[in-house]
Design an enzyme around this catalytic site. Structure first.
Site: not given
Length: 405
Positions: A191, A66-67
């Site tokens: 974040d 996916l990444g």
């Protein structure tokens, strides 16, 4: 690691792993750098050399990539025990995730039926795995699967920006998640960015199609002696409601925190000036994310002419948008006198931009523009105590517009 024990306690017999093709993909030139290799700090020995078809913890079989990031790779897996899909994040050997796991464990102790819980990604399992050579240990986090991030979505939209309706839906979910974190869990996210907000998945068929695509048309990859670097396979737009993710930088306790946090261009002024900070940094961050989703540019660049991060340029941009900071605010920092004199006048340590928030906002007009900017100003304040809470913002007229039609 608490959560990890839950996954292996199930006595159900797992289904058989699927057999993935052993050939038929495009080979990437070994001299080319791809995916995680392009990260400036990349060191191959820190990354687990995962391969498609591999089974982790006797139950999670990788079906596609996916990444990746500087400290992890992310994979779609089939849970062979539960016959469902999960997302597996394999952290680098150098990455400590003890703090993140502690935050998730804390959230599990919070007894609440708060609506914001459904807008926050959960952690379902944790385990550790050794690298094949036995030299490194990797912590793996298991999450429910989600779709693409807002950072991946916006370039696919007309003109690369969300509509007002899409922004409203997104920010409602983010604020609901933050209201739960701040009021029920006493956690600060710190974040917020478009990479950490992912679309929910309405129809799981996109995941089975993702797996089937790997079986029928294997993704290109670079085969090396000790590892294979796969290209990430993109997921289609899933049209689910946005979910807030990644608690790796979260802080437990909503008051009197200290330290450098937040992505550099999103830093709240109290963080830049090294003051103590509280949960209102997340509210500032929401304003930054709204600008990213709705405008052609980040609200602040925070860079000098040499394109280096520069606090003076960042604060000069803030002064153009927010006006002169209150003396009360400047008195809280020992760094303020680097940028302002004792009377609160800017020292010209960086040139002041000749724009303001009204001139930067070009998409809206009339009353709608006024309402939107008023909404934004409730988040973008020098004094943290003047920023609205997540719950207050949820009931803002601009955000609620069209909700009950």
């Amino acid at each position: 690691m608490g959560l990890g024990k839950r996954g292996v306690a199930n006595c159900r017999s797992p289904s058989e792993p699927r057999i993935f093709p052993s050939s038929g993909w495009d080979q990437i030139d070994p001299s080319s750098w791809v995916e995680e290799e392009t990260i400036p700090t990349y060191r191959p020995e820190r990354f687990y050399p995962a391969h498609i078809g591999e089974v982790f913890n006797r139950r999670y079989q990788i079906v596609g990539k996916l990444g990746y990031g500087s400290s992890a790779t992310v994979w779609l897996c089939r849970d062979l025990l539960e016959n469902r899909y999960i997302t597996l994040k394999i952290n680098t050997a150098s990455k400590s995730v003890t703090h993140e796991i502690e935050i998730y464990n804390h959230l599990r102790t919070v007894q609440s039926d708060h609506a914001g819980l459904s807008c926050l990604r959960s952690l379902t399992d944790v385990f550790e795995t050794h690298s094949p050579d036995g030299k490194s240990l990797h912590t793996c986090l298991v999450h429910p699967p989600l779709g693409i991030s807002l950072a991946q979505l916006t370039p696919l939209l007309p003109e690369g920006m969300m509509t007002t309706g899409m922004v409203r839906t997104t920010i409602r979910n983010v604020l609901a998640a933050l209201d739960f974190l701040h009021t029920e869990a006493r956690v600060i996210h710190t974040d917020l960015q478009t990479n950490n907000i992912l679309l929910g998945i309405k129809d799981d068929s996109i995941l089975s199609k993702f797996e089937q695509a790997e079986l029928e048309n294997p993704i290109p990859r670079k085969v090396l002696e000790d590892r294979t670097i796969y290209l990430s396979r993109p997921l289609p737009i899933s049209f689910g409601t946005p979910v807030l993710c990644d608690l790796g930088e979260a802080r437990l306790g909503t008051d009197n925190q200290r330290g450098d946090i937040m992505p550099d261009i999103y830093r709240a002024p109290e963080v830049i000036l090294d003051m103590t900070w509280d949960y209102k940094v997340d509210i500032w961050n929401v304003g930054m994310v709204i600008c990213d989703l709705f405008e052609h540019r980040h609200l602040f660049r925070a860079r000098n002419p040499e394109r280096k991060l520069d606090d003076a340029y960042h604060l000069a941009e803030m002064k153009a948008i927010l006006g002169t900071p209150p003396r009360e605010f400047l008195a809280r920092s020992d760094r303020s006198d680097l940028f302002w004199d004792k009377e609160g006048h800017w020292k010209d340590t960086a040139p002041l931009p000749d724009y303001n928030i009204e001139t930067l906002e070009e998409r809206l007009e009339g009353d709608e523009k006024d309402d939107f900017l008023r909404f934004l100003r409730r988040m973008l304040c020098w004094l943290p105590e003047e920023r609205a809470t997540a719950k207050e913002l949820l009931f803002d007229p601009w955000l609620m517009h069209g909700l009950f039609k």
